[in-house]
Design a protein around this motif. Structure first.
Motif, PDB file in Angstrom:
ATOM      1  N   ALA A  76       0.837  -1.198   0.000  1.00 60.53           N
ATOM      2  CA  ALA A  76       0.000   0.000   0.000  1.00 60.53           C
ATOM      3  C   ALA A  76       0.874   1.251   0.000  1.00 60.53           C
ATOM      4  CB  ALA A  76      -0.918   0.000   1.224  1.00 60.53           C
ATOM      5  N   GLY A  77       0.647   2.101  -0.993  1.00 56.97           N
ATOM      6  CA  GLY A  77       1.399   3.344  -1.101  1.00 56.97           C
ATOM      7  C   GLY A  77       2.686   3.244  -1.874  1.00 56.97           C
ATOM      8  N   ALA A  78       3.085   2.032  -2.288  1.00 55.46           N
ATOM      9  CA  ALA A  78       4.329   1.877  -3.043  1.00 55.46           C
ATOM     10  C   ALA A  78       4.178   2.451  -4.444  1.00 55.46           C
ATOM     11  CB  ALA A  78       4.729   0.407  -3.112  1.00 55.46           C
ATOM     12  N   ALA A 238       2.641  -2.616 -11.570  1.00 58.23           N
ATOM     13  CA  ALA A 238       1.769  -3.563 -10.876  1.00 58.23           C
ATOM     14  C   ALA A 238       0.517  -2.826 -10.422  1.00 58.23           C
ATOM     15  CB  ALA A 238       2.505  -4.172  -9.687  1.00 58.23           C
ATOM     16  N   PRO A 239      -0.560  -3.547 -10.124  1.00 52.59           N
ATOM     17  CA  PRO A 239      -1.757  -2.876  -9.599  1.00 52.59           C
ATOM     18  C   PRO A 239      -1.415  -2.061  -8.355  1.00 52.59           C
ATOM     19  CG  PRO A 239      -2.242  -5.154 -10.150  1.00 52.59           C
ATOM     20  CD  PRO A 239      -0.758  -5.006 -10.269  1.00 52.59           C
ATOM     21  N   VAL A 240      -1.780  -0.795  -8.379  1.00 45.22           N
ATOM     22  CA  VAL A 240      -1.457   0.104  -7.265  1.00 45.22           C
ATOM     23  C   VAL A 240      -2.433  -0.122  -6.121  1.00 45.22           C
ATOM     24  CG1 VAL A 240      -1.306   2.510  -6.543  1.00 45.22           C
ATOM     25  CG2 VAL A 240      -0.432   1.826  -8.779  1.00 45.22           C
ATOM     26  N   VAL A 241      -1.889  -0.241  -4.931  1.00 42.86           N
ATOM     27  CA  VAL A 241      -2.708  -0.380  -3.727  1.00 42.86           C
ATOM     28  C   VAL A 241      -2.640   0.937  -2.962  1.00 42.86           C
ATOM     29  CG1 VAL A 241      -3.054  -1.650  -1.579  1.00 42.86           C
ATOM     30  CG2 VAL A 241      -2.225  -2.844  -3.619  1.00 42.86           C
ATOM     31  N   LYS A 242      -3.765   1.573  -2.811  1.00 45.71           N
ATOM     32  CA  LYS A 242      -3.798   2.868  -2.139  1.00 45.71           C
ATOM     33  C   LYS A 242      -3.745   2.705  -0.628  1.00 45.71           C
ATOM     34  CE  LYS A 242      -6.328   5.324  -5.771  1.00 45.71           C
ATOM     35  NZ  LYS A 242      -7.517   6.154  -6.090  1.00 45.71           N
TER      36      LYS A 242
END
Length: 291
Positions: A76-78, A238-242
């Motif tokens: 998350a946040g990367a 990659a799919p972004v994780v908020k």
């Protein structure tokens, strides 16, 4: 149980091996422009010295890597939806044994080395910023090298910021264990292609993005500047994780009233010893009071 265990092992091993391998093409060449270089950490073109420890890519679609790893994933946040971590991580606290050449190395370039190619147009002194996630005192340092060498100015990059993806540029010294701000840098002596190296110092170190800046007043913000590429092609993110913001703490207030603060006339109570509301059983069995 035995068939289940066999299937799980068969599925995970390829993922673990793949997590060490580059996702970027071998011809990927980053471009310095106006004294600035930006690179996603996971876009290294090769990795060497991986017999004891290795950098592993972590994202929402990859296995987090070999155990032990005391930390949960920090996807998350990367930036770009992925980051790198040196695994396995066997020393998360100072109470755990430090093993030189195992979970720690003061020798820059001896273990888990990442390779990046950058074309520099403007030689000079470049401060090395990294977006890192540190959750303790034993996962916050790496070494930085240039063109196969490990200059003193690039050793012992360190961050003191904790439990969040954050930018830092400081160098640990014997006199200053918290690190000297902006003391970590590389000297680019001439224009052309140079190789930037990131090597292990402590296992468990996590980095998300790398920025080299000539301007000493430049400080990256948020996810930092976008990478510029001269040759090759960046891999898809990659799919972004908020990051889900933490809920604001509930507002709690307290009102204190002493028994003597109540108007007790006609209530059925009496004030016992000036401290308590009490009922006289000779006068009644119940009482009610409000304020």
């Amino acid at each position: 149980m035995i068939p289940h265990f066999t299937v799980a092992t068969t599925v995970l091993l390829p993922l673990l091996a793949a997590a060490q391998n580059p996702v970027a093409p071998p011809d990927l060449l980053f471009q310095e422009m106006d004294g600035l270089v930006a690179m996603e950490a996971e876009h290294f073109t090769s990795q060497s010295r991986t017999d004891v420890r290795a950098w592993h890519i972590t994202s929402s679609t990859t296995d987090p890597g070999p155990r032990p790893d005391p930390d949960p994933p920090h996807v998350a946040g990367a930036s770009g939806g992925a980051y790198l971590e040196i695994l396995p991580d066997t020393r998360a606290t100072r109470s755990q044994k430090l093993i030189k050449g195992g979970n720690f190395t003061e020798e820059a370039g001896a273990m888990a080395v990442l390779h990046y190619q950058v074309d520099f147009q403007n030689p000079g002194k470049y401060h090395v910023w990294m977006r890192a996630f540190s959750s303790g005192t034993e996962d916050n340092g790496v070494h930085v090298g240039l063109d196969g060498t490990w200059p003193e100015s690039g050793k012992r990059w360190q961050t003191t910021l904790k439990n969040n993806w954050a930018w830092d540029c400081r160098q640990r010294t014997e006199q200053q264990h918290n690190g000297l701000p902006l003391a970590l840098y590389l000297e680019i002596d001439k224009p052309g292609v140079h190789e930037i190296l990131i090597g292990m110092r402590e296992d468990g170190a996590e980095i998300d993005k790398i920025v080299l800046a000539r301007d000493p007043d430049f400080v990256p913000e948020n996810e930092g500047p976008e990478p510029r590429v001269k040759a090759g092609k960046l891999p898809p993110p990659a799919p972004v994780v908020k990051v889900i913001p933490a809920a604001a703490p509930a507002v709690r207030s307290r009102l204190s009233l002493k028994a003597a603060d109540f108007e007790i006339a006609q209530s059925g109570y009496y004030l016992d010893k000036g401290r308590w509301l009490a009922i006289d059983p000779k006068k009644g069995k119940s009482a009610t009071i409000t304020t």
